[in-house]
Design a protein around this motif. Sequence first.
Motif, PDB file in Angstrom:
ATOM      1  N   GLU A  37       1.093  -1.436  -0.053  1.00 58.27           N
ATOM      2  CA  GLU A  37       0.263   0.525   0.208  1.00 58.27           C
ATOM      3  C   GLU A  37       0.823   1.230   0.040  1.00 58.27           C
ATOM      4  O   GLU A  37       0.406   2.436  -0.742  1.00 58.27           O
ATOM      5  CB  GLU A  37      -0.917  -0.056   0.985  1.00 58.27           C
ATOM      6  N   LEU A  38       2.066   1.466   0.713  1.00 63.82           N
ATOM      7  CA  LEU A  38       2.876   2.458   0.626  1.00 63.82           C
ATOM      8  C   LEU A  38       3.090   3.018  -0.730  1.00 63.82           C
ATOM      9  O   LEU A  38       3.933   3.834  -0.489  1.00 63.82           O
ATOM     10  CB  LEU A  38       4.291   2.028   2.266  1.00 63.82           C
ATOM     11  N   LYS A  39       3.740   1.551  -1.079  1.00 61.98           N
ATOM     12  CA  LYS A  39       4.566   1.996  -2.414  1.00 61.98           C
ATOM     13  C   LYS A  39       3.266   2.376  -3.761  1.00 61.98           C
ATOM     14  O   LYS A  39       3.968   3.222  -4.522  1.00 61.98           O
ATOM     15  CB  LYS A  39       4.741   0.525  -3.326  1.00 61.98           C
ATOM     16  N   ALA A  40       2.456   1.571  -3.601  1.00 58.07           N
ATOM     17  CA  ALA A  40       1.182   2.210  -4.274  1.00 58.07           C
ATOM     18  C   ALA A  40       1.391   3.269  -4.003  1.00 58.07           C
ATOM     19  O   ALA A  40       0.832   4.432  -5.162  1.00 58.07           O
ATOM     20  CB  ALA A  40       0.370   1.031  -4.147  1.00 58.07           C
ATOM     21  N   ALA A  41       1.085   3.800  -2.741  1.00 56.93           N
ATOM     22  CA  ALA A  41       0.797   5.459  -3.067  1.00 56.93           C
ATOM     23  C   ALA A  41       1.932   6.635  -2.956  1.00 56.93           C
ATOM     24  O   ALA A  41       2.430   7.238  -2.519  1.00 56.93           O
ATOM     25  CB  ALA A  41       0.208   5.496  -0.897  1.00 56.93           C
ATOM     26  N   GLY A  42       3.135   5.699  -3.338  1.00 58.79           N
ATOM     27  CA  GLY A  42       4.223   6.042  -3.875  1.00 58.79           C
ATOM     28  C   GLY A  42       4.990   6.800  -1.652  1.00 58.79           C
ATOM     29  O   GLY A  42       5.535   7.897  -2.192  1.00 58.79           O
ATOM     30  N   ALA A  43       4.396   6.540  -0.836  1.00 60.68           N
ATOM     31  CA  ALA A  43       4.632   6.894   0.275  1.00 60.68           C
ATOM     32  C   ALA A  43       6.305   6.217   0.549  1.00 60.68           C
ATOM     33  O   ALA A  43       6.869   7.277   1.682  1.00 60.68           O
ATOM     34  CB  ALA A  43       3.967   7.161   1.509  1.00 60.68           C
ATOM     35  N   TRP A  44       6.420   4.499   0.076  1.00 59.76           N
ATOM     36  CA  TRP A  44       7.469   4.102   0.519  1.00 59.76           C
ATOM     37  C   TRP A  44       8.356   4.455  -0.048  1.00 59.76           C
ATOM     38  O   TRP A  44       9.024   4.772  -1.241  1.00 59.76           O
ATOM     39  CB  TRP A  44       7.076   3.014   0.375  1.00 59.76           C
ATOM     40  N   LEU A  45       9.681   4.496   1.023  1.00 62.67           N
ATOM     41  CA  LEU A  45      11.183   4.861   0.941  1.00 62.67           C
ATOM     42  C   LEU A  45      11.617   3.559   1.071  1.00 62.67           C
ATOM     43  O   LEU A  45      13.383   3.144   0.516  1.00 62.67           O
ATOM     44  CB  LEU A  45      11.651   6.005   1.260  1.00 62.67           C
ATOM     45  N   PHE A  46      11.971   3.192   2.486  1.00 59.99           N
ATOM     46  CA  PHE A  46      12.678   2.540   2.553  1.00 59.99           C
ATOM     47  C   PHE A  46      11.900   1.571   4.243  1.00 59.99           C
ATOM     48  O   PHE A  46      10.616   2.438   4.914  1.00 59.99           O
ATOM     49  CB  PHE A  46      14.041   2.780   3.022  1.00 59.99           C
ATOM     50  N   SER A  47      11.913   0.409   4.129  1.00 64.22           N
ATOM     51  CA  SER A  47      11.773  -0.698   5.227  1.00 64.22           C
ATOM     52  C   SER A  47      12.340  -1.765   6.046  1.00 64.22           C
ATOM     53  O   SER A  47      12.897  -2.161   5.097  1.00 64.22           O
ATOM     54  CB  SER A  47      10.317  -0.453   5.624  1.00 64.22           C
ATOM     55  N   GLY A  48      12.645  -1.773   7.022  1.00 58.80           N
ATOM     56  CA  GLY A  48      13.525  -2.793   7.070  1.00 58.80           C
ATOM     57  C   GLY A  48      13.134  -3.664   9.031  1.00 58.80           C
ATOM     58  O   GLY A  48      12.735  -2.745   9.655  1.00 58.80           O
ATOM     59  N   ARG A  49      13.450  -3.983   8.966  1.00 59.95           N
ATOM     60  CA  ARG A  49      13.088  -5.433  10.511  1.00 59.95           C
ATOM     61  C   ARG A  49      14.564  -5.707  10.920  1.00 59.95           C
ATOM     62  O   ARG A  49      15.816  -5.921  10.459  1.00 59.95           O
ATOM     63  CB  ARG A  49      12.217  -6.833  10.365  1.00 59.95           C
ATOM     64  N   LEU A  50      14.989  -5.371  12.220  1.00 57.98           N
ATOM     65  CA  LEU A  50      16.307  -5.053  12.627  1.00 57.98           C
ATOM     66  C   LEU A  50      16.388  -6.695  13.251  1.00 57.98           C
ATOM     67  O   LEU A  50      15.513  -7.019  13.881  1.00 57.98           O
ATOM     68  CB  LEU A  50      16.408  -4.148  13.339  1.00 57.98           C
ATOM     69  N   HIS A  51      17.634  -7.113  13.705  1.00 54.05           N
ATOM     70  CA  HIS A  51      17.463  -8.334  14.142  1.00 54.05           C
ATOM     71  C   HIS A  51      17.797  -7.647  15.987  1.00 54.05           C
ATOM     72  O   HIS A  51      17.817  -6.161  16.173  1.00 54.05           O
ATOM     73  CB  HIS A  51      19.179  -9.056  14.114  1.00 54.05           C
ATOM     74  N   ASP A  52      18.312  -8.440  16.606  1.00 57.83           N
ATOM     75  CA  ASP A  52      17.744  -8.713  18.495  1.00 57.83           C
ATOM     76  C   ASP A  52      19.070  -7.432  18.732  1.00 57.83           C
ATOM     77  O   ASP A  52      19.999  -7.682  18.110  1.00 57.83           O
ATOM     78  CB  ASP A  52      18.062  -9.793  19.115  1.00 57.83           C
ATOM     79  N   PRO A  53      18.964  -6.131  19.890  1.00 59.28           N
ATOM     80  CA  PRO A  53      19.662  -5.639  20.094  1.00 59.28           C
ATOM     81  C   PRO A  53      21.208  -6.440  20.423  1.00 59.28           C
ATOM     82  O   PRO A  53      22.336  -5.762  20.386  1.00 59.28           O
ATOM     83  CB  PRO A  53      19.279  -5.326  21.384  1.00 59.28           C
ATOM     84  N   ASP A  54      20.887  -7.584  20.708  1.00 54.90           N
ATOM     85  CA  ASP A  54      22.064  -8.318  21.050  1.00 54.90           C
ATOM     86  C   ASP A  54      23.378  -8.662  20.275  1.00 54.90           C
ATOM     87  O   ASP A  54      24.072  -8.889  20.455  1.00 54.90           O
ATOM     88  CB  ASP A  54      22.222  -9.695  21.887  1.00 54.90           C
ATOM     89  N   THR A  55      22.876  -8.804  18.619  1.00 51.84           N
ATOM     90  CA  THR A  55      23.223  -8.477  17.648  1.00 51.84           C
ATOM     91  C   THR A  55      24.176  -6.841  17.041  1.00 51.84           C
ATOM     92  O   THR A  55      24.803  -6.952  15.840  1.00 51.84           O
ATOM     93  CB  THR A  55      22.539  -8.651  16.315  1.00 51.84           C
ATOM     94  N   ALA A  56      23.735  -5.691  17.895  1.00 49.53           N
ATOM     95  CA  ALA A  56      24.849  -4.909  17.559  1.00 49.53           C
ATOM     96  C   ALA A  56      25.926  -3.860  17.761  1.00 49.53           C
ATOM     97  O   ALA A  56      26.087  -4.940  18.785  1.00 49.53           O
ATOM     98  CB  ALA A  56      23.278  -3.520  17.704  1.00 49.53           C
ATOM     99  N   THR A  57      26.439  -3.562  17.146  1.00 50.59           N
ATOM    100  CA  THR A  57      28.344  -2.919  17.654  1.00 50.59           C
ATOM    101  C   THR A  57      28.159  -1.511  17.651  1.00 50.59           C
ATOM    102  O   THR A  57      27.728  -1.267  17.140  1.00 50.59           O
ATOM    103  CB  THR A  57      29.123  -4.073  16.380  1.00 50.59           C
ATOM    104  N   VAL A  58      28.594  -1.262  18.335  1.00 51.93           N
ATOM    105  CA  VAL A  58      28.842   0.341  18.423  1.00 51.93           C
ATOM    106  C   VAL A  58      30.597   1.352  17.918  1.00 51.93           C
ATOM    107  O   VAL A  58      31.325   0.421  18.743  1.00 51.93           O
ATOM    108  CB  VAL A  58      28.385   0.621  19.856  1.00 51.93           C
TER     109      VAL A  58
END
Lengths: 119, 361
Positions: A37-58
């Motif tokens: 729906e977002l893409k059809a409306a031209g509103a979508w730029l990017f989307s994504g789900r992230l892994h759990d926080p213990d996979t993150a690095t600073v």
Amino acid sequence: MPQYLLSVHSVEGEARDPMTDEEMQQSWKQIQLLNEELKAAGAWLFSGRLHDPDTATVVRVSDGEVLTTDGPFVEAREHLGGFYIIEAADLDAALVWASKATAAVGKPIEVWPFAATEA
Amino acid sequence: VGDGDDPATLDRAEVGRIFGAESGRSVATLIGVFGDIDLAEDAVQEAFAVALGRWPADGLPPNPGGWITTTARNRAIDRLRRESRGRELLSEVAALSPGDREPGMAEGTGTVPDDRLRLIFTCCHPALSTQTQVALTLRLLGGLSTIQVAGAFLVAEATMARRLVRAKHKIKAARIPYRVPADHQLPGRMRPVLAVVYLVYTAGLTDPADPGLCAEPVRLARILATLLPDEPEVGRSLPCTTSCSWSPRPRSWPSTGPSPSARSTAPPPRSLGEDRAEGRGDVGERGPHGQHGGDQLLLRPRRRPGCRGRATPVAPGRAHPGAGVPERGLAGQGRPRTARPPATPRPSCGSTPTARPPTWG
């Protein structure tokens, strides 16, 4: 066109009944539908789900040296579970997408305006 | 207002009062024209300075509201001409403005009433905290100075100034729209608006030092009633609510504030019958959107329309639809006042409201 970040907030260790396969499929389907729906409306730029926080690095600079450490930067019970970047005419339009997104993912959504798109 | 006023009696306090009553309309119109709250506010403030210089000497213009809008608009245009970004904005404004809002705009009745309605919905947008909604409404629509708004919240002027700046920045950065919500959004959006009118009203009643605050919700309710005639809560019940309790207000409250002159120029108390004529609503009526308005959730004075007391404030610490966390003083609770209204407890104006979680945000 103004751009907004819709960030999906997950609570770590949140006690909830595990989804049944059927529920998971239903949720997945809803998220897919929203993306379409977002893409059809031209509103979508990017989307994504992230892994759990213990996979993150600073990575940061400390005393002129680049330091790499484990873990998310913010030690919080709530963390970023995923996000959408969308285009919307104004906050109300962004809030309409956010209400669809929170219904689809079942988690609270924060709506942030991008500074670069400020008039 | 004041066509027959004798110029000799038009002192600064009187100019201030007239200005307070008219400036919300001008601010709303100019935000509509320029799309910039700060610019509109500053321009109207400059017009106030001009009025202070001219009105006492020349007398009140025939149409003070139109005069303020025209003067402020000219000041805003002058300022924009001095800035390069402003010149771009100005050409956009010229391109976008319908002809009837150009130079002749402020003549005659001089204003587009919808601008105030748009402003109410912007000030009371659910993306802003309730405190911020109330503060913005008082400042922009009510024409109260920052120090008066700070007084209503019992915070320092600088604190309130920062809060207002942050709120206006959010409106601009997040692009909170300046428009009346679509019909299907109105039920949700009316609730904070009504809650704000209610809180403004409570603030007025509990601040005998500032009668301007007290008249404000009545005026806001009337504006809403004019602009949203199909909403029963607004069109009928709310004016009853506010003016029912407002009119019999004791005139013998001790003066605690620094503005005795403002007190003496407060509108005269209206008779209850006169007020009640405005409140034609039936208890429990539903709006076109099939819901009770926010006022019905907040207090139910219409069950006892003869009640002369203050509306029941929500118990401290209780959830209250749309009220969020009213700051000390604003809902009249936990407010350390040395001089209180007379000790005789005034009867409550309705049942204690049911705590309900807000349905937005």
